[in-house]
Structures are given as structure tokens and as C-alpha cells.
Design a protein around this motif. Structure first.
Motif, PDB file in Angstrom:
ATOM      1  N   ASP A  20       6.937  15.192   9.815  1.00  0.00           N
ATOM      2  CA  ASP A  20       7.213  16.615   9.989  1.00  0.00           C
ATOM      3  C   ASP A  20       7.055  17.406   8.696  1.00  0.00           C
ATOM      4  OD1 ASP A  20       9.422  15.761   8.600  1.00  0.00           O
ATOM      5  OD2 ASP A  20      10.867  16.172  10.198  1.00  0.00           O
ATOM      6  N   ALA A  21       6.686  16.732   7.613  1.00  0.00           N
ATOM      7  CA  ALA A  21       6.472  17.384   6.317  1.00  0.00           C
ATOM      8  C   ALA A  21       5.606  16.459   5.472  1.00  0.00           C
ATOM      9  CB  ALA A  21       7.804  17.663   5.625  1.00  0.00           C
ATOM     10  N   PRO A  22       4.992  16.963   4.404  1.00  0.00           N
ATOM     11  CA  PRO A  22       4.271  16.070   3.501  1.00  0.00           C
ATOM     12  C   PRO A  22       5.216  14.995   2.959  1.00  0.00           C
ATOM     13  CG  PRO A  22       3.750  18.352   3.019  1.00  0.00           C
ATOM     14  CD  PRO A  22       4.888  18.378   3.997  1.00  0.00           C
ATOM     15  N   THR A  23       4.738  13.770   2.906  1.00  0.00           N
ATOM     16  CA  THR A  23       5.585  12.671   2.470  1.00  0.00           C
ATOM     17  C   THR A  23       4.725  11.514   1.997  1.00  0.00           C
ATOM     18  OG1 THR A  23       7.521  11.346   3.097  1.00  0.00           O
ATOM     19  CG2 THR A  23       5.756  11.523   4.725  1.00  0.00           C
ATOM     20  N   ASN A  80       0.850  -1.188   0.000  1.00  0.00           N
ATOM     21  CA  ASN A  80       0.000   0.000   0.000  1.00  0.00           C
ATOM     22  C   ASN A  80       0.887   1.241   0.000  1.00  0.00           C
ATOM     23  OD1 ASN A  80      -2.349   1.475  -0.086  1.00  0.00           O
ATOM     24  ND2 ASN A  80      -2.873   1.193   2.092  1.00  0.00           N
ATOM     25  N   VAL A  81       0.390   2.295  -0.598  1.00  0.00           N
ATOM     26  CA  VAL A  81       1.114   3.569  -0.664  1.00  0.00           C
ATOM     27  C   VAL A  81       0.130   4.679  -0.337  1.00  0.00           C
ATOM     28  CG1 VAL A  81       2.418   5.165  -2.130  1.00  0.00           C
ATOM     29  CG2 VAL A  81       2.695   2.698  -2.430  1.00  0.00           C
ATOM     30  N   LYS A  82       0.574   5.625   0.485  1.00  0.00           N
ATOM     31  CA  LYS A  82      -0.329   6.716   0.866  1.00  0.00           C
ATOM     32  C   LYS A  82       0.457   8.011   1.000  1.00  0.00           C
ATOM     33  CE  LYS A  82      -3.960   7.826   4.216  1.00  0.00           C
ATOM     34  NZ  LYS A  82      -4.673   7.365   5.441  1.00  0.00           N
ATOM     35  N   ARG A  83      -0.013   9.049   0.337  1.00  0.00           N
ATOM     36  CA  ARG A  83       0.551  10.392   0.494  1.00  0.00           C
ATOM     37  C   ARG A  83      -0.120  11.047   1.694  1.00  0.00           C
ATOM     38  NH1 ARG A  83       5.276  12.824  -1.092  1.00  0.00           N
ATOM     39  NH2 ARG A  83       5.020  15.083  -0.944  1.00  0.00           N
ATOM     40  N   VAL A  84       0.690  11.577   2.611  1.00  0.00           N
ATOM     41  CA  VAL A  84       0.137  12.130   3.849  1.00  0.00           C
ATOM     42  C   VAL A  84       0.686  13.527   4.091  1.00  0.00           C
ATOM     43  CG1 VAL A  84      -0.116   9.831   4.875  1.00  0.00           C
ATOM     44  CG2 VAL A  84       1.964  11.141   5.292  1.00  0.00           C
ATOM     45  N   PRO A  85      -0.059  14.352   4.811  1.00  0.00           N
ATOM     46  CA  PRO A  85       0.425  15.688   5.150  1.00  0.00           C
ATOM     47  C   PRO A  85       1.330  15.667   6.377  1.00  0.00           C
ATOM     48  CG  PRO A  85      -1.783  15.398   6.007  1.00  0.00           C
ATOM     49  CD  PRO A  85      -1.451  14.143   5.240  1.00  0.00           C
ATOM     50  N   GLY A 100      15.597   2.425  -5.291  1.00  0.00           N
ATOM     51  CA  GLY A 100      16.957   2.850  -5.606  1.00  0.00           C
ATOM     52  C   GLY A 100      17.693   3.550  -4.484  1.00  0.00           C
ATOM     53  N   ARG A 101      17.136   3.497  -3.273  1.00  0.00           N
ATOM     54  CA  ARG A 101      17.843   4.107  -2.147  1.00  0.00           C
ATOM     55  C   ARG A 101      17.350   3.492  -0.842  1.00  0.00           C
ATOM     56  NH1 ARG A 101      14.947  10.096  -1.851  1.00  0.00           N
ATOM     57  NH2 ARG A 101      13.387   9.563  -0.264  1.00  0.00           N
ATOM     58  N   ASP A 128       9.039   5.400   5.154  1.00  0.00           N
ATOM     59  CA  ASP A 128       8.892   6.752   4.617  1.00  0.00           C
ATOM     60  C   ASP A 128       9.746   6.852   3.355  1.00  0.00           C
ATOM     61  OD1 ASP A 128       8.915   9.485   4.037  1.00  0.00           O
ATOM     62  OD2 ASP A 128       8.847  10.060   6.142  1.00  0.00           O
ATOM     63  N   VAL A 129       9.091   7.026   2.198  1.00  0.00           N
ATOM     64  CA  VAL A 129       9.817   7.082   0.932  1.00  0.00           C
ATOM     65  C   VAL A 129       9.938   8.502   0.395  1.00  0.00           C
ATOM     66  CG1 VAL A 129       9.119   4.734   0.362  1.00  0.00           C
ATOM     67  CG2 VAL A 129       7.753   6.654  -0.480  1.00  0.00           C
ATOM     68  N   GLY A 130       9.498   9.487   1.184  1.00  0.00           N
ATOM     69  CA  GLY A 130       9.638  10.872   0.738  1.00  0.00           C
ATOM     70  C   GLY A 130       8.830  11.151  -0.512  1.00  0.00           C
ATOM     71  N   ASP A 131       9.510  11.615  -1.545  1.00  0.00           N
ATOM     72  CA  ASP A 131       8.837  11.939  -2.810  1.00  0.00           C
ATOM     73  C   ASP A 131       9.118  10.918  -3.900  1.00  0.00           C
ATOM     74  OD1 ASP A 131       7.696  14.319  -1.803  1.00  0.00           O
ATOM     75  OD2 ASP A 131       9.593  15.384  -2.103  1.00  0.00           O
ATOM     76  N   LEU A 132       9.649   9.754  -3.527  1.00  0.00           N
ATOM     77  CA  LEU A 132       9.906   8.719  -4.525  1.00  0.00           C
ATOM     78  C   LEU A 132       8.593   8.254  -5.164  1.00  0.00           C
ATOM     79  CD1 LEU A 132      12.545   6.355  -2.840  1.00  0.00           C
ATOM     80  CD2 LEU A 132      12.914   7.929  -4.745  1.00  0.00           C
ATOM     81  N   PRO A 133       8.605   7.975  -6.463  1.00  0.00           N
ATOM     82  CA  PRO A 133       7.401   7.497  -7.144  1.00  0.00           C
ATOM     83  C   PRO A 133       7.192   6.002  -6.908  1.00  0.00           C
ATOM     84  CG  PRO A 133       9.185   7.713  -8.721  1.00  0.00           C
ATOM     85  CD  PRO A 133       9.724   8.214  -7.408  1.00  0.00           C
TER      86      PRO A 133
END
Length: 212
Positions: free
Chosen positions: A104-107, A85-90, A134-135, A151-156
Motif C-alpha cells: 500500500d506504499a513504497p517499501t 534478495n532485497v528489492k525496493r518496490v512501489p 533489529g525489529r 516487508d522491512v519498510g525502510d530498514l537498510p
């Protein structure tokens, strides 16, 4: 650090004296062995008739190095999973129980179907990372029985993407090692390796099939 030569010499001398005492008492062992993985790799005097190799069979440095060591060992075990599962959160989003972790940031958060029932040590939550996209990406929040969050940050990242929890460095991949997981969980590599649960599928690969 490698064991000091004087200490090894004292151990070998004591062992040889014990053998002499045993033989004078009428015992004559067919095989004599003293060396575990660490001694077999670093102290030839301890080898006698055979060596009791344990952790080195898994390609893990018995002296605690978390990356490639000086003995040419290559990790023989890889723990893999995939994103379910993948979820973008504030910012301000609580993750897992507690929550002990708040973003502490959108991720973007990725859910992995492995937890402490599968051998991912609960004590490593908030310290560990996995190889994804890749990381290395950090494991955040408490590790649950059946799952953990990364937490994958902004990775697609997408559902189904492969994840390496631990394994050898190959090409441009640098996943965590068993030694690193042991450090994150305040334990030893033996517990990480033997703790992988029965729900995790085992695939036994020979070298020729790995490289074909």
C-alpha cells in the motif's frame, strides 16, 4: 490457565485406584508415571516415580504462554536464516502467489530461503513475523514451498543479513517464539518444532560453547 487442583486430585485418585487394581491382579510395575510436561511443572502429586517431559525440554510453556512463563523455561531451539534478495518496490506491487498481498506504499521486500518444505507453516502467511534488522518484520504474501517474503519498510537491509524466525529473547533481541508461530498457524508448538524439514542444517550447541 493451570489445571484446577480438584481436577488433578480426581485424576490422581483414579490413577492410584487403577494401580491398586493392577497390583491385586498380580501386576507390580517397577516404574509408575503419570505426569507430562504440564503436570510435572504444576502438579507435584502426579510425579510418582518419573515424569514424561516433552515440550518443556524445548523450553516451551505447555500452558500456551507465548513469552517467558512462570516456570523459568528458556527456549532451546532457534531457527535462523539470512536474506537472499532485497528489492525496493512501489505501492501497488503484488507479493507472491495470487497475489494475496499488495503493497500500500513504497517499501522494501526481503526474500528468505525458507518455505513450507522447510517447516515454515503455510497457514501463517500474512500473520507471522521474523526478527530482522533489529525489529520484527511481517511475513507478507503466501509462503511458498522454498521461500517467503518479508516487508522491512525502510530498514537498510542487505543480502546476507541474519534473520531469526523464532528463538529466545536475548539482550535487546525479541524474536517471535515457537508459541507465537503456533498461534499464527492455528496449531500447537509441537507441530512447529517437529515440522522443521531435513534441508535445514542442525547445529547442536552446548551451554559452554554458546557463552564462550
Amino acid at each position: 490457565d493451570l489445571p484446577g487442583a480438584p481436577a488433578v486430585d480426581r485424576q490422581v485418585v483414579a490413577f492410584e485406584e487403577a494401580l491398586r487394581v493392577a497390583r491385586r491382579a498380580g501386576l507390580d510395575p517397577d516404574l509408575v508415571h503419570l505426569a507430562n510436561s504440564a503436570a510435572a511443572l504444576s502438579a507435584p502429586r502426579t510425579r510418582f516415580d518419573l515424569c514424561r517431559i516433552g515440550i518443556a525440554l524445548y523450553g516451551v510453556d505447555p500452558f500456551g504462554a507465548t513469552g517467558p512463563g512462570g516456570f523459568g523455561l528458556h527456549a532451546a531451539m532457534t531457527l535462523r536464516t539470512s536474506v537472499v534478495n532485497v528489492k525496493r518496490v512501489p505501492a501497488g506491487t503484488g507479493v507472491s502467489y495470487g497475489p494475496e498481498h499488495v503493497t500500500d506504499a513504497p517499501t522494501t521486500l526481503a526474500l528468505l530461503p525458507l518455505g513450507y518444505a522447510d517447516g515454515v507453516p503455510r497457514a501463517s502467511g500474512g500473520r507471522a513475523s521474523v526478527w530482522l534488522g533489529g525489529r520484527r518484520c511481517p511475513v507478507v504474501g503466501r509462503i511458498a514451498m522454498d521461500q517467503c517474503v518479508v516487508d522491512v519498510g525502510d530498514l537498510p537491509v542487505a543480502i546476507g543479513d541474519p534473520v531469526v524466525v523464532f528463538g529466545p529473547a536475548e539482550g535487546d533481541q525479541n524474536p517471535p517464539t515457537v508459541g507465537e508461530w503456533a498461534r499464527w498457524a492455528d496449531t500447537n508448538p509441537h507441530e512447529i518444532l517437529t515440522g522443521i524439514g531435513a534441508r535445514v542444517a542442525r547445529d547442536h550447541l552446548h551451554e559452554r560453547t554458546r557463552t564462550s
